[in-house]
Design a protein around this motif. Structure first.
Motif, PDB file in Angstrom:
ATOM      1  N   LYS A   1     -14.602   4.455   9.454  1.00  0.00           N
ATOM      2  CA  LYS A   1     -14.008   3.439   8.577  1.00  0.00           C
ATOM      3  C   LYS A   1     -13.184   2.412   9.355  1.00  0.00           C
ATOM      4  O   LYS A   1     -12.558   1.539   8.757  1.00  0.00           O
ATOM      5  CB  LYS A   1     -13.131   4.112   7.528  1.00  0.00           C
ATOM      6  CG  LYS A   1     -13.918   4.981   6.554  1.00  0.00           C
ATOM      7  CD  LYS A   1     -13.012   5.581   5.487  1.00  0.00           C
ATOM      8  CE  LYS A   1     -13.834   6.458   4.529  1.00  0.00           C
ATOM      9  NZ  LYS A   1     -12.970   7.073   3.474  1.00  0.00           N
TER      10      LYS A   1
ATOM     11  N   VAL B   1      -8.273  -5.051  -1.039  1.00  0.00           N
ATOM     12  CA  VAL B   1      -7.584  -5.327  -2.304  1.00  0.00           C
ATOM     13  C   VAL B   1      -6.285  -6.065  -2.023  1.00  0.00           C
ATOM     14  O   VAL B   1      -5.949  -7.056  -2.694  1.00  0.00           O
ATOM     15  CB  VAL B   1      -7.305  -4.022  -3.076  1.00  0.00           C
ATOM     16  CG1 VAL B   1      -6.435  -4.294  -4.300  1.00  0.00           C
ATOM     17  CG2 VAL B   1      -8.612  -3.361  -3.491  1.00  0.00           C
TER      18      VAL B   1
ATOM     19  N   GLU C   1      -9.685   8.285   8.052  1.00  0.00           N
ATOM     20  CA  GLU C   1      -9.269   7.182   7.178  1.00  0.00           C
ATOM     21  C   GLU C   1      -8.755   5.980   7.966  1.00  0.00           C
ATOM     22  O   GLU C   1      -8.401   4.961   7.367  1.00  0.00           O
ATOM     23  CB  GLU C   1      -8.170   7.655   6.217  1.00  0.00           C
ATOM     24  CG  GLU C   1      -8.603   8.744   5.248  1.00  0.00           C
ATOM     25  CD  GLU C   1      -9.710   8.258   4.326  1.00  0.00           C
ATOM     26  OE1 GLU C   1      -9.678   7.093   3.901  1.00  0.00           O
ATOM     27  OE2 GLU C   1     -10.626   9.058   4.040  1.00  0.00           O
TER      28      GLU C   1
ATOM     29  N   ARG D   1      -4.051   5.195   8.129  1.00  0.00           N
ATOM     30  CA  ARG D   1      -4.969   4.055   8.059  1.00  0.00           C
ATOM     31  C   ARG D   1      -4.649   2.983   9.095  1.00  0.00           C
ATOM     32  O   ARG D   1      -5.494   2.185   9.436  1.00  0.00           O
ATOM     33  CB  ARG D   1      -4.928   3.432   6.661  1.00  0.00           C
ATOM     34  CG  ARG D   1      -5.197   4.397   5.530  1.00  0.00           C
ATOM     35  CD  ARG D   1      -4.904   3.778   4.187  1.00  0.00           C
ATOM     36  NE  ARG D   1      -5.918   2.826   3.789  1.00  0.00           N
ATOM     37  CZ  ARG D   1      -6.905   3.081   2.941  1.00  0.00           C
ATOM     38  NH1 ARG D   1      -7.015   4.293   2.395  1.00  0.00           N
ATOM     39  NH2 ARG D   1      -7.791   2.165   2.623  1.00  0.00           N
TER      40      ARG D   1
ATOM     41  N   MET E   1     -11.957  -1.464  -0.055  1.00  0.00           N
ATOM     42  CA  MET E   1     -10.890  -0.717   0.595  1.00  0.00           C
ATOM     43  C   MET E   1      -9.554  -1.295   0.150  1.00  0.00           C
ATOM     44  O   MET E   1      -9.462  -2.462  -0.240  1.00  0.00           O
ATOM     45  CB  MET E   1     -11.037  -0.798   2.114  1.00  0.00           C
ATOM     46  CG  MET E   1     -12.229  -0.023   2.660  1.00  0.00           C
ATOM     47  SD  MET E   1     -12.268   0.044   4.469  1.00  0.00           S
ATOM     48  CE  MET E   1     -12.708  -1.636   4.853  1.00  0.00           C
ATOM     49  N   LEU E   2      -8.506  -0.463   0.217  1.00  0.00           N
ATOM     50  CA  LEU E   2      -7.186  -0.920  -0.221  1.00  0.00           C
ATOM     51  C   LEU E   2      -6.731  -2.142   0.567  1.00  0.00           C
ATOM     52  O   LEU E   2      -6.073  -3.037   0.017  1.00  0.00           O
ATOM     53  CB  LEU E   2      -6.163   0.205  -0.074  1.00  0.00           C
ATOM     54  CG  LEU E   2      -6.237   1.332  -1.108  1.00  0.00           C
ATOM     55  CD1 LEU E   2      -5.162   2.377  -0.825  1.00  0.00           C
ATOM     56  CD2 LEU E   2      -6.088   0.799  -2.528  1.00  0.00           C
TER      57      LEU E   2
ATOM     58  N   MET F   1       0.835  -1.201   0.000  1.00  0.00           N
ATOM     59  CA  MET F   1       0.000   0.000   0.000  1.00  0.00           C
ATOM     60  C   MET F   1       0.872   1.254   0.000  1.00  0.00           C
ATOM     61  O   MET F   1       0.595   2.220  -0.721  1.00  0.00           O
ATOM     62  CB  MET F   1      -0.937  -0.017   1.209  1.00  0.00           C
ATOM     63  CG  MET F   1      -1.964   1.100   1.242  1.00  0.00           C
ATOM     64  SD  MET F   1      -3.264   0.787   2.466  1.00  0.00           S
ATOM     65  CE  MET F   1      -2.318   0.767   3.975  1.00  0.00           C
TER      66      MET F   1
ATOM     67  N   GLN G   1      -4.204  -1.358  -6.501  1.00  0.00           N
ATOM     68  CA  GLN G   1      -5.061  -0.565  -7.376  1.00  0.00           C
ATOM     69  C   GLN G   1      -6.514  -0.616  -6.889  1.00  0.00           C
ATOM     70  O   GLN G   1      -7.054  -1.706  -6.664  1.00  0.00           O
ATOM     71  CB  GLN G   1      -4.984  -1.092  -8.810  1.00  0.00           C
ATOM     72  CG  GLN G   1      -3.590  -1.016  -9.411  1.00  0.00           C
ATOM     73  CD  GLN G   1      -3.042   0.396  -9.396  1.00  0.00           C
ATOM     74  OE1 GLN G   1      -3.659   1.322  -9.906  1.00  0.00           O
ATOM     75  NE2 GLN G   1      -1.863   0.575  -8.795  1.00  0.00           N
ATOM     76  N   PRO G   2      -7.176   0.530  -6.703  1.00  0.00           N
ATOM     77  CA  PRO G   2      -8.569   0.543  -6.228  1.00  0.00           C
ATOM     78  C   PRO G   2      -9.481  -0.298  -7.115  1.00  0.00           C
ATOM     79  O   PRO G   2      -9.342  -0.294  -8.341  1.00  0.00           O
ATOM     80  CB  PRO G   2      -8.939   2.034  -6.306  1.00  0.00           C
ATOM     81  CG  PRO G   2      -7.628   2.760  -6.262  1.00  0.00           C
ATOM     82  CD  PRO G   2      -6.649   1.879  -6.960  1.00  0.00           C
ATOM     83  N   GLN G   3     -10.386  -1.025  -6.485  1.00  0.00           N
ATOM     84  CA  GLN G   3     -11.337  -1.871  -7.206  1.00  0.00           C
ATOM     85  C   GLN G   3     -12.739  -1.635  -6.663  1.00  0.00           C
ATOM     86  O   GLN G   3     -12.996  -1.855  -5.479  1.00  0.00           O
ATOM     87  CB  GLN G   3     -10.985  -3.357  -7.045  1.00  0.00           C
ATOM     88  CG  GLN G   3      -9.644  -3.755  -7.625  1.00  0.00           C
ATOM     89  CD  GLN G   3      -9.372  -5.231  -7.407  1.00  0.00           C
ATOM     90  OE1 GLN G   3     -10.283  -6.031  -7.236  1.00  0.00           O
ATOM     91  NE2 GLN G   3      -8.102  -5.595  -7.406  1.00  0.00           N
ATOM     92  N   ASN G   4     -13.631  -1.200  -7.531  1.00  0.00           N
ATOM     93  CA  ASN G   4     -15.029  -0.998  -7.151  1.00  0.00           C
ATOM     94  C   ASN G   4     -15.107  -0.218  -5.839  1.00  0.00           C
ATOM     95  O   ASN G   4     -14.554   0.851  -5.696  1.00  0.00           O
ATOM     96  CB  ASN G   4     -15.745  -2.350  -7.061  1.00  0.00           C
ATOM     97  CG  ASN G   4     -15.676  -3.116  -8.366  1.00  0.00           C
ATOM     98  OD1 ASN G   4     -15.729  -2.520  -9.440  1.00  0.00           O
ATOM     99  ND2 ASN G   4     -15.530  -4.422  -8.276  1.00  0.00           N
ATOM    100  N   ASN G   5     -15.805  -0.782  -4.862  1.00  0.00           N
ATOM    101  CA  ASN G   5     -15.935  -0.113  -3.570  1.00  0.00           C
ATOM    102  C   ASN G   5     -15.055  -0.755  -2.492  1.00  0.00           C
ATOM    103  O   ASN G   5     -15.259  -0.524  -1.302  1.00  0.00           O
ATOM    104  CB  ASN G   5     -17.404  -0.148  -3.118  1.00  0.00           C
ATOM    105  CG  ASN G   5     -18.297   0.667  -4.031  1.00  0.00           C
ATOM    106  OD1 ASN G   5     -17.906   1.742  -4.489  1.00  0.00           O
ATOM    107  ND2 ASN G   5     -19.486   0.152  -4.315  1.00  0.00           N
TER     108      ASN G   5
END
Length: 767
Positions: A729, A460, A706, A685, A456-457, A444, A450-454
């Motif tokens: 979050k 992913v 975050e 995070r 969180m990293l 990270m 790489q971000p995907q849809n909704n």
């Protein structure tokens, strides 16, 4: 060497991400009056270089070291472009958070940005000129370079070469003899490259063919298909290959899929068949569903054996009768038997005691991989010179051309995003045991997720990690405590990662053979293994202003969480671990003095640092505030590990790190509080303050919107502020082994919270 081909595949993946980043900053750059045409030129120049990467991977280039050098030059240019784009993205984020609009800060003057773009364009031009000199061509498309196609590696296996697989052989034979009443059953054999999947399948196939496997109803049709090449993954090509293996050449006039399937159906009609699909990589459920239609015409009891490295493939191809056979690494004893047979040519090893000792060390290096064992044993066969055996022991990777193709296939079929993540794993030395979340946080920090849809990293990253684990790149290593899961890489996989990363990664460990160059972006060392020869390399760090990772790894590992440790043992275990760790640090410090560490003031030149583990690199300079002040100037820093630093009493300076994502403060035994200004870390995070004497959390912690993970375990905190409920979050909260007795009711507003660790019988919820 075969692995010269890996560079192009990795760089193509890096360029794919870079093009997306350039597109994302284009509008911002133009709004700030930077010449937009320069950015277009940069993208177009890189596209030209990208166009020949397939040719750089082509078979005619594999053995050319000058092409390898060309790839390293291109990687260096790409990474400079990444640094520039990252600088601009940080500036864009800064402007979004202030009233300043439509102009760069002093560090990002328009002319400076344009100058940097022009310099990169010139570097790309030089690379393209070399490209033409090497005869590399745009638009060349290759599948697998022919030297490393799996089918060319298949040779007839000898039963006498198989050790330690009696149980697996018996399982396969029982599967072939079983009859569940269905038309056909599937057995996937799963394992890492070189572990012996194909060898087992070959032996079984040969025994069936020779009639050694006695069956009530024998197989009428027996066919073997190697499916490694991507071109064989569609229904038409695969069906055609199966038909021709079972029934001879197919009429070339047949071009439609349904026609060839009809032919196969007719060939199998009422017949019991055995089909081996070897080295399957990319046959998904939909393809398999279409491919198996003709099999329904066969007689009951037909069998299909599939060899693959991917458990997901096994899952897609399995049916109700399937039994998945997972091949584990061979024991060292079985590996020694295999090695002895070939290296000593069936002569008793004790006849050569001077070689037997070296041979056992060679076998140990192979870590249970039979292909590696056999490759080295055959190399040494009939060579009774001690010096030659010692050379192989020291340079065993160079001698393993026979296994490298098998490993290369594992890398070749990785999707682009996993290629980049795997290459970064070269930061870990051999035998290093890491935790999943540790590696995900490092990925990270380097922008590899790489971000995907909704998603969180972190999610992913977990997906990436599981994918690489399922492909046998990571091996599970159980820790000392029950439930404590660690991971490691097989030595050969580690060598592959090291080769893929090239000059960009340098490990300062006992096996250190690389040099710190202007292309080095990532440096790691194990804290208790910092020998004297590292000093000279560390002295050159201040001259490397493109460094992205400076990581000290602690091979003692992190303390497992409370759910895997008996709380009554915790105090003693913690004390012993900290004591041993401290003694090791002091011994190393005493041996190396201050000349083997880095002056904190050197950090100011390392403006590209994303990852920094600082605690053992700065002993001997007295002022921790000087260290923190230097760290506070690193605007790119996303991962900071200050764990085990006994001198840090407060941490005000690092609160300037607005891009910091991960902050580790474990075992900072003089740290009694977190600063009020911690909310300046707006991208934070992951915060781990475990095993510290921290007594109070500032209310401003609730402004870290975050934050996903907060670890306060084994601290002296007695109260949680109401503002904790603002961390919407937050996914993981660890309050175990703290004196906390009451938790505010605002915690119920944490809808993303799915893991809460508490270990206090008196715990109450406040309204």
């Amino acid at each position: 060497m075969v692995l010269e081909a890996v560079g192009g595949a990795l760089l193509s993946a890096c360029l794919e991400v870079l093009f997306g980043d350039i597109y994302s900053i284009a509008d911002f750059v133009r709004r700030n009056k930077v010449d937009g045409e320069l950015l277009n030129q940069l993208e177009n120049k890189l596209l030209v270089a990208n166009g020949v990467l397939d040719d750089a991977d082509d078979r005619q280039q594999i053995t050319k070291p000058e092409v390898r050098e060309w790839l390293e030059q291109l990687k260096d240019v790409i990474q400079k472009a990444e640094d520039l784009v990252d600088d601009i993205k940080i500036e864009a984020d800064r402007q979004m958070g202030s009233w300043v609009r439509n102009f760069f800060s002093s560090r990002f003057a328009v002319k400076d940005v344009e100058r940097r773009i022009q310099n990169i364009i010139k570097s790309v031009d030089d690379v393209v000129e070399d490209m033409n000199r090497f005869g590399l061509t745009e638009g060349v498309q290759t599948s697998i370079p022919f030297q490393i196609q799996r089918s060319s590696l298949n040779i007839l296996a000898k039963e006498s070469d198989v050790y330690g697989r009696d149980s697996e052989m018996k399982t396969i034979i029982n599967f072939l003899k079983s009859d569940s009443g269905h038309k056909f059953s599937v057995m996937p054999i799963v394992g890492m490259g070189g572990i012996g999947k194909t060898t087992l399948a070959q032996l079984v196939f040969r025994d069936v063919n020779d009639g050694k496997v006695v069956m009530e109803k024998p197989f009428v049709i027996k066919a073997w298909i190697t499916v490694a090449d991507e071109s064989k993954s569609d229904v038409f090509t695969s069906t055609k290959a199966i038909y021709e293996a079972a029934n001879g050449p197919l009429d070339n006039t047949i071009k439609e899929t349904f026609q060839v399937q009809l032919k196969l159906k007719e060939a199998l009609q009422g017949k019991k068949f055995l089909l081996i699909l070897d080295d399957v990589w990319n046959v998904d459920y939909q393809t398999w569903n279409g491919l198996q239609t003709p099999f329904e015409s066969a007689a009951n009891g037909s069998k299909i054996i599939v060899t693959t490295r991917l458990p997901n493939i096994a899952k897609d191809l399995a049916n109700v009768d399937s039994e998945v056979l997972y091949l584990e690494l061979l024991s060292e004893a079985d590996c020694w038997l295999l090695f002895s047979k070939h290296a000593f040519n069936n002569v008793e090893p004790s006849s050569y005691p001077h070689l037997e000792e070296i041979g056992k060390k060679i076998v140990e290096k192979c870590r249970g991989n039979p292909l590696a064992v056999k490759s080295l044993a055959c190399l040494l066969q009939s060579r009774l010179n001690t010096k030659e055996w010692e050379d192989v022991l020291e340079n065993y990777l160079r001698e393993l051309d026979g296994i490298l193709p098998a490993l290369w296939l594992s890398y070749y079929f990785l999707p682009p995003h996993l290629k980049r993540c795997f290459a970064y794993c070269s930061i870990f030395p051999k035998d290093y045991r890491f935790r999943k979340n540790q590696l995900i946080l490092l990925w990270m920090a380097q922008g590899l997720l790489q971000p995907q849809n909704n998603m969180m990293l972190e999610e992913v990253g977990e997906e990436y990690f599981e994918d690489l684990t399922s492909r046998s790149f990571f091996l599970v290593y159980k820790g000392e405590c029950e439930g404590d899961i660690l991971f490691t890489m097989h030595d050969l996989v580690n060598d592959l990662a090291t080769f893929v990363s090239g000059e960009s990664c340098l490990r300062l460990d006992n096996n250190c053979s690389g040099n710190l160059t202007r292309r080095t972006r990532h440096i790691s060392c194990v804290g208790h293994q910092m020998p004297h020869y590292m000093a000279q390399k560390l002295e050159d760090l201040s001259e490397n202003n493109v460094l992205r990772t400076l990581l000290v790894l602690d091979n003692w590992g992190q303390l497992p969480t409370q759910h895997v440790i008996n709380p009554e043992q915790l105090g003693l275990m913690q004390y012993l671990r900290v004591l041993l760790r401290t003694l090791l640090v002091l011994v190393n410090w005493g041996q190396q003095g201050t000349q083997h560490v880095i002056n904190p003031e050197q950090l100011g030149s390392m403006q590209c640092l994303r990852v920094l583990s600082a605690s053992q690199l700065f002993f001997g300079f007295g002022s921790h505030m000087k260290l923190l002040k230097s760290i506070g100037s690193l605007k790119h820093l996303r991962y900071l590990d200050l764990s085990f630093d006994v001198g840090i009493k407060e941490i005000p300076e690092i609160c300037n790190l607005c891009n910091l994502q991960t902050l580790l403060l474990r075992y900072c035994s003089s740290l009694h509080k977190l600063p009020e200004s911690i909310d300046n870390l707006k991208h934070l995070r992951y915060l781990d303050s475990s095993d510290t004497p921290i007594e109070k959390i500032p209310d401003t912690l609730g402004n870290l919107h975050e934050l996903r993970t907060l670890d306060l375990s084994r601290t002296r905190i007695e109260k949680i502020p109401d503002t904790l409920g603002n961390l919407h979050k937050l996914r993981t909260l660890d309050l175990s082994h703290t004196p906390i007795e009451k938790i505010p009711g605002t915690i119920f507003s944490l809808h993303e919270l799915h893991t809460l660790y508490v270990c206090n019988r008196r715990l109450q919820w406040l309204p």
